[in-house]
Structure formats: structure tokens, C-alpha cells
Design an enzyme around this catalytic site. Sequence first.
Site, PDB file in Angstrom:
ATOM      1  N   CYS A   5       0.844  -1.187   0.000  1.00  0.00           N
ATOM      2  CA  CYS A   5       0.000   0.000   0.000  1.00  0.00           C
ATOM      3  C   CYS A   5       0.882   1.241   0.000  1.00  0.00           C
ATOM      4  CB  CYS A   5      -0.948   0.078   1.194  1.00  0.00           C
ATOM      5  SG  CYS A   5      -2.092  -1.285   1.285  1.00  0.00           S
ATOM      6  N   ARG A  53       3.833  -0.212  -4.864  1.00  0.00           N
ATOM      7  CA  ARG A  53       3.588  -0.732  -3.513  1.00  0.00           C
ATOM      8  C   ARG A  53       2.281  -1.520  -3.413  1.00  0.00           C
ATOM      9  NH1 ARG A  53       6.841   1.589   0.175  1.00  0.00           N
ATOM     10  NH2 ARG A  53       5.464   0.858   1.815  1.00  0.00           N
ATOM     11  N   TRP A  95      -2.855  -2.703  -1.660  1.00  0.00           N
ATOM     12  CA  TRP A  95      -2.554  -4.124  -1.832  1.00  0.00           C
ATOM     13  C   TRP A  95      -3.386  -4.823  -0.767  1.00  0.00           C
ATOM     14  CZ3 TRP A  95      -0.591  -8.280   0.943  1.00  0.00           C
ATOM     15  CH2 TRP A  95      -0.132  -9.363   0.187  1.00  0.00           C
ATOM     16  N   ASN A 155      -1.608   1.701   5.814  1.00  0.00           N
ATOM     17  CA  ASN A 155      -0.725   0.690   5.217  1.00  0.00           C
ATOM     18  C   ASN A 155      -0.332  -0.248   6.349  1.00  0.00           C
ATOM     19  OD1 ASN A 155       1.358  -0.754   4.061  1.00  0.00           O
ATOM     20  ND2 ASN A 155       2.802   0.939   4.110  1.00  0.00           N
ATOM     21  N   GLY A 156      -0.572  -1.559   6.176  1.00  0.00           N
ATOM     22  CA  GLY A 156      -0.227  -2.518   7.226  1.00  0.00           C
ATOM     23  C   GLY A 156      -1.440  -3.336   7.631  1.00  0.00           C
ATOM     24  N   GLU A 214      16.702 -18.163  -8.249  1.00  0.00           N
ATOM     25  CA  GLU A 214      16.289 -16.804  -8.595  1.00  0.00           C
ATOM     26  C   GLU A 214      15.702 -16.753 -10.015  1.00  0.00           C
ATOM     27  OE1 GLU A 214      15.621 -14.279  -7.060  1.00  0.00           O
ATOM     28  OE2 GLU A 214      15.740 -12.608  -8.460  1.00  0.00           O
ATOM     29  N   LYS A 242      11.922 -15.356 -10.714  1.00  0.00           N
ATOM     30  CA  LYS A 242      11.648 -14.238 -11.636  1.00  0.00           C
ATOM     31  C   LYS A 242      10.579 -14.648 -12.642  1.00  0.00           C
ATOM     32  CE  LYS A 242      12.880 -11.317 -10.127  1.00  0.00           C
ATOM     33  NZ  LYS A 242      13.595 -11.376  -8.926  1.00  0.00           N
ATOM     34  N   GLU A 293       7.073 -14.967 -11.028  1.00  0.00           N
ATOM     35  CA  GLU A 293       6.389 -13.753 -10.572  1.00  0.00           C
ATOM     36  C   GLU A 293       6.007 -12.821 -11.708  1.00  0.00           C
ATOM     37  OE1 GLU A 293       8.626 -11.037  -8.053  1.00  0.00           O
ATOM     38  OE2 GLU A 293      10.491 -11.797  -8.884  1.00  0.00           O
ATOM     39  N   HIS A 299      15.518 -37.472  -7.430  1.00  0.00           N
ATOM     40  CA  HIS A 299      14.822 -37.959  -6.233  1.00  0.00           C
ATOM     41  C   HIS A 299      13.332 -37.642  -6.272  1.00  0.00           C
ATOM     42  CE1 HIS A 299      18.622 -39.113  -4.507  1.00  0.00           C
ATOM     43  NE2 HIS A 299      19.111 -37.929  -4.814  1.00  0.00           N
ATOM     44  N   LYS A 344       5.835  -4.366  -3.846  1.00  0.00           N
ATOM     45  CA  LYS A 344       7.290  -4.229  -3.727  1.00  0.00           C
ATOM     46  C   LYS A 344       7.767  -4.337  -2.275  1.00  0.00           C
ATOM     47  CE  LYS A 344      11.277  -3.086  -5.625  1.00  0.00           C
ATOM     48  NZ  LYS A 344      11.835  -4.129  -6.481  1.00  0.00           N
TER      49      LYS A 344
HETATM   50  C1  F6R Z   1      11.083 -10.861  -6.020  1.00  0.00           C
HETATM   51  C2  F6R Z   1      11.040  -9.961  -4.900  1.00  0.00           C
HETATM   52  C3  F6R Z   1      10.610 -10.486  -3.584  1.00  0.00           C
HETATM   53  C4  F6R Z   1      11.434  -9.808  -2.479  1.00  0.00           C
HETATM   54  C5  F6R Z   1      10.902 -10.212  -1.104  1.00  0.00           C
HETATM   55  C6  F6R Z   1      11.752  -9.614  -0.005  1.00  0.00           C
HETATM   56  O1  F6R Z   1      11.495 -10.201  -7.174  1.00  0.00           O
HETATM   57  O2  F6R Z   1      11.341  -8.800  -5.030  1.00  0.00           O
HETATM   58  O3  F6R Z   1      10.719 -11.861  -3.510  1.00  0.00           O
HETATM   59  O4  F6R Z   1      12.770 -10.203  -2.621  1.00  0.00           O
HETATM   60  O5  F6R Z   1       9.590  -9.765  -0.977  1.00  0.00           O
HETATM   61  O6  F6R Z   1      11.794  -8.222  -0.092  1.00  0.00           O
HETATM   62  P1  F6R Z   1      12.932  -7.395   0.578  1.00  0.00           P
HETATM   63  O7  F6R Z   1      14.205  -7.677  -0.107  1.00  0.00           O
HETATM   64  O8  F6R Z   1      12.508  -5.966   0.414  1.00  0.00           O
HETATM   65  O9  F6R Z   1      12.975  -7.804   2.012  1.00  0.00           O
END
Ligand code: F6R
Length: 609
Positions: free
Chosen positions: A2, A27, A74, A100-101, A481, A485, A488, A504, A604
Site C-alpha cells: 500500500c 507498492r 494491496w 498501510n499494514g 532466482e 523471476k 512472478e 529424487h 514491492k
Molecule cells: C522478487 C522480490 C521479492 C522480495 C521479497 C523480499 O522479485 O522482489 O521476492 O525479494 O519480498 O523483499 P525485501 O528484499 O525488500 O525484504
Amino acid sequence: MCGIVGYAGPRPVLDVLVPGLERLEYRGYDSAGIAVETGSEIAVVKQVGRIADLERALETRRPDGGIGVGHTRWATHGAPNTINAHPHLDCSHTVSVVHNGIIENWADLKSGLIERGHSFASDTDTEVVAHLLEEMSNVGLAEAVRRVMSIAEGALALCVMRRDEPDVLVGARRGSPLVVGLGDGENFLASDIPAFLEHTRRMLVVDDDRVVELRADDVRITDLDGMEITPKERVIEWDLEAAERGGYETFMLKEINEQPSALADTLRGRVDPMGAVTLRELTVPDQILRMIDKVFVLACGTSYHAAMMAKYAIERWTRLPVEIDIASEFRYRDPVLDGRSLVIGISQSGETIDTLAAIRYAKAQGSTVIGVTNVVDSALAREADAVLYTRAGPEIGVAATKTFTTQLVAMQLLGLYLAQVRGALDPGSVAHLVRELSLLPEKVTEVLGLDGHVAAMCGEWADVRDFFFLGRSGDFPVAMEGALKLKEIAYVRAEGYAAGEMKHGPIALIEPGVVVVGVAMDTRIRSKTLSNMQEMKARGATIVMVVEKGAESEVAEVADHVIALPDSPDLICTVLAVVPLQLLSYHVATAKGLDVDKPRNLAKTVTVE
Ligand code: F6R
């Protein structure tokens, strides 16, 4: 999660709120709304969907006034729809609230309010704040917010307005970020800096359990007892250009391409001419770093993949045992740690509540905590005993790219620094690795030149349903990773696996049509990874191999596609190997016509557990 933006000043209030919300859309983006004190009412306009949908709603109704607040959501409590969009009002429409929260005791508070005659319009936890404030109309708004802060449990950033105090916005923070932008005859309150960066670079960070009274000509911050606090004013160093797309189609593509300069910034001033690591900002005394006997690295999501790499690097270079944990799991497994443990929390945002809760737990056990984050003065930076900034610059695309590669380098610098301080590596070995690290910006530029090659490969894959990413040792976190990527931003089932683990069980999923990406940069174990890739090929998978240049012939027989990268030592090469996988996910997602900057269901900054 948010985004909040508030404004007090002479400009048309929507001219500040709407662009501010656009810059905070990363956000959360399932619905958005604004509230403006017009002089005769608190006018609210809200809409399910993106900010563009809100803007369309504002074409028919454009309230104006001296103060206003906007919110991009969000969803946590209540479906993403227009009714649950913020701002929320009390029964008499005299109070508006954005939040927010999560208010953890909202259900108890709500049933009490209903018993006392309030009626609720939404399914959100936030609305309880509006009704609680309605009951406190006999005290000033700031005092009422202080009382709400002592009643509400959980993570909050609030911004509220009340009809009888039409010139003031009151904000409050506990656990969710809030910053003040200081203008000339105008002031701003926001979840993050980009919301007001086009208007001012002067700012204040709001600490936890603080209440802000924001007027056009004054900002007053108090603690929960009403005592005035004067935080240090800061000047934001990056400019708006850093938070804009700058000619790229998407923020994600821009941020992928910014990695050479971001990595150079991460390294700048942290190595001396002799090749030693100099982390001056790391305020933990060397004698503490010498006496630690165990390291924990805690993080979530992409940052957890940086933690995986860090385990290999720190163990290899320092011989200290390293445990890694997904931050949300850490507290619940009763980990064995004490005053001789070093705990490193990695979080690009520095606000991830799971990571913050984990480091708080570690601090309570007497452990030393280092935060590795991209956001100056974030909660992680402030709560850790010392902080190492990744210096990637603002990252707006929801998928982490440059913040990840800079985390990898920051953790490698930290690993080498520990090895140096503890005498675990001789200065020559440290200098050799430091030299290799300093070549990364140039080598990443070379890797970015493979974009056309990767894009051509992905053109065929818009309809592929299953991808696997495999690797061993340092190639394993890269594979994880790569899979994350793709999941998501392209909404494809993608699994990251240790290459040797496929036999396995998961190998049962391999059949023609599945794409398997093998990361085989680590020369020590390449032949083993190649054997595993042969097993995938034998079952009909399409094979992509990521190797260093010169190894193409070694993998030619198994691979349908080869991505050949500049040579770099094991572990350091993780930074190179992940870049084509970022491009791969990007091109698969764009081939499917998806919005890579704002993938569905994500945000984010994850400030809820
Ligand atoms: C994926 C991504 C998320 C963050 C995760 C932790 O691209 O960005 O998986 O890595 O939400 O976020 P931070 O690094 O801000 O603690």
C-alpha cells in the site's frame, strides 16, 4: 504494501496526489482512492483497479482544497474492490483514514464498535480506525490518533483528516514506512520518497510510534506521550530521473540495464588500492567480528537467494558455519543463537516485516545484527547494529533485479571483510577476489549485450507451461532466482532445484515441452551438472545451458541453446549468471503481453506477515 501520499499546500491537491500515487503504484495496485477536504466536506473518490482507473473516475468529479490524501492498495483484509479501497470514512463522514499494514486486533475492535452502534461500509481492518476516531471527537485529532495507536495492534502507517481541523493531516507510524517531504509553504507525507521527489528533496524520516501533524506551513512530530521530537532533516541524493523510466519500455528493463553502474556504486570506496576490503560504515568492532562463532543470514524471496549465495561465500572464505533461514520461519524453529552469533538480515526495502521480526528476535538473544539493505534509514538500517547499503538506487519494478545483484556483491564484500578481519584468507587471496569483483560492472555490460540472443530464444516459449532451473553450489541460488523471476512476472510454473536432487522425485515431471535451464558456471562440478542435464534431455526436455565462454563445445551435445558468459571465479560469477535469467523472464513475460513492472498479486514492500 500500500502506498500513502498526503499533501498540505496551495497547489491543486489532485495535481500532487495523483502523480504521487503513480510513483507509489509499485507498492500495491488493486485499487486506489483520494480524499480531499474541500471546505464543505471530505470528498472521497475511489476505484478498483490501477491509478489510471482512478484518474478516469476523477474526470467526472475533481474535488479540490487545501489538504488531501491518496492511497494505492494491496489487499489484506477484504477483497480488492471499490468499497474496500481506501480512504475509509466513519459513520458521520467527518473522519477519513488511509492505512498501510495490518491492524491485528481489528476483529475485536470492530465487534466493540458495532455493539456501540457503528455501522461498517467495508470489510477492511482499516475502517475501525475511522470509527474509533469518531468516538474521540472531544480531543484534538493528533491526540486521538495517539490513542488509536495505543489501542491498535500490528503494523500501521496512517494518514487521517477530520472535518473540524480542516488544515491538518495527521500521520502515524508503527512498523510501516512513513516519510515527510518539506516544501516551501507546502508539505508532504508519504510511504516513500518518489511520491514527492518532483517537489522537494528535503525530508524527515518518521520513526516508529510517532505522530505527525502536517500543515502547509508547519510539521510537528510527537511521540505517543505527546512530547515533541525533532528528527534530523535529510537531503535526498538521487533525483527524479532515477525514479523514472528514462526511455525504457519498463522500469524492470531499465533496472536490469542499470546493473553495471549499480554494481560500481556498491563497490565504490569499499576496496583500497592494495586490494583490501574497507567497510568503514560497518560499525561493529573488529574484535566482535573476531569472536563470533556462527553466522545466520535471514531474508525473504529474492533476498533469500542472496542469503543462499552468502552461505557458500562466507563458509568458503571464513570457515565459519553459516545457517540461512527464510525470515518468516526463523523465530518459530527455536534457533540456537547467542552473543557470539552474527546475524545478517538482507532486505532491499529494509521494511519486510518478516525480516524485521527475525532480526528483532536475534537481537533479543544478544546476537550482533548487520542489516544489508538498499533503502537509507529504513527500519532494518535503523534497527540493526550496523548497516551495509547496497546502493542500487531506487528500484520501482516490483521484481528485484539490480537490488539482487548488488546484494550478491555486498554479501561477497562482507564475506571477504570477515575473512580479512579474522585472518581466514591471506591478503593476496582477498586482493585477487576483490580484483574480480571490480571487473563485474564491465562484465555485466557484456552480458547485457546478449539480450537479443535471449529474446530470440524466448520468442518460442510464450506457451510453455513448465520450466525448471537447475544448478549446483553457487549456481543453485542463481537457478532459484531464475525460477522465481519467471514465476512472478510471467505467471509460469517454474521450479528452481539443486541439479542433483531432480532424480529424487521431480524428474517425473520432465517430458517433451518442458524447458530446463542448467546453470553450470562452477567449473569444479560442471561435469556433474551436465550429467543431470543429460538426464533431462533423455526425457525430452528442451535444454538451455548457461556457461562461461570457452565451454560451449563441452555443452554442445546436451544443449538446444547456450548462453555463454564472461569468465569469473565461482560465487562471484553468480552476479553474471543471473542477468540472462532476468532477461529470459522478461522476454517470456512480454511475449505473453504481461505488465512486468506490476505483476498480479504482488507488492514491492511486504509489510505484513
Ligand atoms: C522478487 C522480490 C521479492 C522480495 C521479497 C523480499 O522479485 O522482489 O521476492 O525479494 O519480498 O523483499 P525485501 O528484499 O525488500 O525484504
